[in-house]
Write a protein that holds these residues in place. Structure first.
Motif, short mmCIF file in Angstrom:
data_model
loop_
_atom_site.label_atom_id
_atom_site.label_comp_id
_atom_site.label_asym_id
_atom_site.label_seq_id
_atom_site.Cartn_x
_atom_site.Cartn_y
_atom_site.Cartn_z
N TRP A 125 0.48 -31.00 -61.29
CA TRP A 125 1.31 -30.08 -60.51
C TRP A 125 1.63 -30.66 -59.14
O TRP A 125 2.76 -30.61 -58.68
CB TRP A 125 0.59 -28.74 -60.36
CG TRP A 125 1.29 -27.83 -59.41
CD1 TRP A 125 2.36 -27.03 -59.67
CD2 TRP A 125 1.00 -27.66 -58.02
NE1 TRP A 125 2.75 -26.38 -58.53
CE2 TRP A 125 1.93 -26.75 -57.50
CE3 TRP A 125 0.05 -28.20 -57.17
CZ2 TRP A 125 1.93 -26.36 -56.17
CZ3 TRP A 125 0.04 -27.82 -55.85
CH2 TRP A 125 0.98 -26.90 -55.37
N ASP A 129 5.48 -31.27 -58.52
CA ASP A 129 6.06 -30.25 -57.65
C ASP A 129 6.15 -30.71 -56.20
O ASP A 129 7.16 -30.50 -55.54
CB ASP A 129 5.24 -28.96 -57.75
CG ASP A 129 6.04 -27.75 -57.31
OD1 ASP A 129 7.18 -27.60 -57.76
OD2 ASP A 129 5.50 -26.96 -56.51
N TYR A 130 5.12 -31.34 -55.70
CA TYR A 130 5.08 -31.71 -54.28
C TYR A 130 5.67 -33.09 -54.01
O TYR A 130 6.55 -33.25 -53.17
CB TYR A 130 3.65 -31.62 -53.76
CG TYR A 130 3.52 -31.90 -52.29
CD1 TYR A 130 3.95 -30.98 -51.35
CD2 TYR A 130 2.99 -33.12 -51.85
CE1 TYR A 130 3.85 -31.24 -49.99
CE2 TYR A 130 2.89 -33.39 -50.50
CZ TYR A 130 3.32 -32.45 -49.58
OH TYR A 130 3.21 -32.73 -48.24
N GLN A 133 9.12 -33.39 -56.00
CA GLN A 133 9.93 -32.23 -55.67
C GLN A 133 10.78 -31.75 -56.86
O GLN A 133 11.96 -31.46 -56.74
CB GLN A 133 10.81 -32.53 -54.46
CG GLN A 133 9.99 -32.80 -53.23
CD GLN A 133 10.82 -33.16 -52.02
OE1 GLN A 133 12.01 -33.41 -52.13
NE2 GLN A 133 10.18 -33.19 -50.87
N PRO A 135 10.68 -28.83 -59.90
CA PRO A 135 9.96 -27.58 -60.21
C PRO A 135 9.36 -27.61 -61.62
O PRO A 135 9.95 -28.12 -62.56
CB PRO A 135 11.07 -26.53 -60.12
CG PRO A 135 12.33 -27.26 -60.43
CD PRO A 135 12.12 -28.66 -59.89
#
Length: 137
Positions: A125, A129-130, A133, A135
């Motif tokens: 994740w 996600d981070y 970037q 989703p």
């Protein structure tokens, strides 16, 4: 002969993934150092080449074991169910999927279960996600 056929099927799978699945399931972007289709394309090429090598240089005997086939179907079902559940919420479905898979293969050690159920999905994740970037569902 069965080895050659399985190698051809694996090669065909890699070609379908490379030319049909990846282009339809990845978005084209003009930014970033790693395009979304790069790693899946590399994996598809490796799968295709592995199938070709297996067809050209078959090794070993082929034996069909019904128990192994049923176990493979169980993993296929668990994986498909996990992917379907991840369309709703990754942060809930991924740890549940990892717990079920790890228990089915017989893992009982708490340390490894913690790594597989908590740390690995959290790391994925974080990266997707981070860092990337992108989703997750």
């Amino acid at each position: 002969m069965e080895n050659r056929i399985s190698g051809m099927l694996v090669s065909l799978f890699g070609i379908v993934v490379l030319f049909f699945v990846i282009p339809s399931q990845t978005e084209v972007v003009d930014y970033g150092w790693l395009k979304p289709a790069t790693l899946p394309s590399i994996a598809a090429v490796i799968i295709t080449l592995s199938g070709v090598l297996h067809s050209v240089f078959p090794k070993g005997a082929v034996e069909f074991e019904p128990a192994s086939a049923l176990r493979a179907l169980l993993f296929l079902f668990i994986g498909a169910l996990g992917v379907w559940l991840m369309t709703f919420n990754y942060l809930i479905a991924a740890p549940m999927l990892m717990l079920v898979l790890m228990r089915v293969v017989g893992e009982r050690r708490w340390g490894w279960l913690f790594i597989g159920v908590v740390l690995l999905p959290a790391f994925i994740w974080f990266c997707v996600d981070y860092l990337l970037q992108r989703p997750l569902p």
